[in-house]
Design an enzyme around this catalytic site. Structure first.
Site, short mmCIF file in Angstrom:
data_model
loop_
_atom_site.label_atom_id
_atom_site.label_comp_id
_atom_site.label_asym_id
_atom_site.label_seq_id
_atom_site.Cartn_x
_atom_site.Cartn_y
_atom_site.Cartn_z
N HIS A 27 -50.78 72.20 -121.26
CA HIS A 27 -49.93 71.28 -121.99
C HIS A 27 -49.52 70.11 -121.09
O HIS A 27 -49.73 70.14 -119.88
CB HIS A 27 -48.68 71.99 -122.51
N LYS A 83 -43.63 69.59 -120.64
CA LYS A 83 -43.29 70.88 -121.27
C LYS A 83 -42.49 71.74 -120.29
O LYS A 83 -42.88 71.87 -119.13
CB LYS A 83 -44.56 71.62 -121.71
#
Length: 268
Positions: A156, A160
């Protein structure tokens, strides 16, 4: 017409959800909420002007606005502490919820389950149709490849804050359940140093972070002389946003309870 409120309206995901609401027949945006200290909301700022249209809904930094907005359901992809605050308001006001927030701890999940006795809630770490179909494929593969080693790799964007992703954990739980295992007993969250040989039947996780990756998940079943890789790669948050609006349209017609995207998509 389903009247929808959106939390985190100034964030990337919030804007995508507002856009999805605008472009979904039978859905209407009636409330947009943002965090006063972090989202820098301007006075009388339109919720959707930056998207090229104007519903007339103004962004509010007062969560209590939700009570009088006429919303039937709140879509919330914020952070655990924000979700808990919204949960109390929705429970008290009789507003259904669609929750895509990840990183909830055991106490917060318990609070969510208690609230679902009063209001209907769809709770899913990933609301993409593709991800939920992928989970069905993983369950089938796990049953057929019981003796194969299983590793889950996810990547990600650099912003995040939780790892592994809620989607990766959900995939691991699907695999463990299909194999008749207790997930907590077989999950291996990290490896470092002299780890010894791999424990048969375990499910390993690796979390990568960098750049602007929306969300990539690969599940590897490794056996003698071969590997089977089942992947889901997201190039846009649009699939998550569209799924959340589907969930909102579904949940307003349900009795109090805790629902999943399998319920929404008819995958059970």
């Amino acid at each position: 017409m389903v009247k929808i409120a959106v939390a985190g309206a100034k964030g990337h995901m919030g804007k995508m959800i507002i856009d999805a609401v605008w472009n979904t027949e039978g859905a209407e945006l009636v409330c947009a909420l943002a965090h006063k200290e972090t989202d820098h909301v301007e006075a009388n700022e339109d919720a959707d002007a930056s998207l090229g249209f104007n519903s007339g809904v103004k962004i509010s930094c007062d969560n209590e606005t939700l009570r009088t907005s006429g919303a039937q359901v709140l879509i919330d992809f914020t952070r655990p502490e924000g979700t808990m605050a919204f949960l109390d308001i929705c429970k008290d006001a009789g507003i259904a919820m669609v929750i895509g927030t990840t990183g909830l701890n055991a106490e917060q999940k318990q609070k969510l389950e208690e609230a679902s006795k009063v209001i209907p809630i769809v709770f899913a770490p990933n609301m993409s149709t593709g991800v939920n179909v992928t989970n069905k494929l993983l369950a089938q593969a796990a049953k057929l490849l019981k003796d194969y080693d299983c590793e889950i790799v996810e990547m990600h964007h650099s912003r995040k804050v939780d790892a592994p992703s809620g989607t990766a954990i959900a995939m691991g739980k699907v695999i463990a359940e299909a194999r008749g295992q207790n997930f907590e007993d077989v999950a291996v969250w990290a490896r470092q140093g002299h780890t010894g040989p791999r424990v048969p039947g375990s499910i390993g996780f690796a979390a990568l972070r960098g750049g602007d990756v929306v969300g990539d998940h690969q599940v590897i079943f490794a056996g003698p002389g071969e590997r089977i890789v089942i992947s889901h790669l997201s190039s846009s948050r649009a699939g998550y946003a569209e799924g959340s609006v589907k969930a909102a349209q579904y949940v307003v017609n349900q009795k109090p309870g805790l629902y999943s995207m399998d319920d929404v998509l008819g995958l059970k």
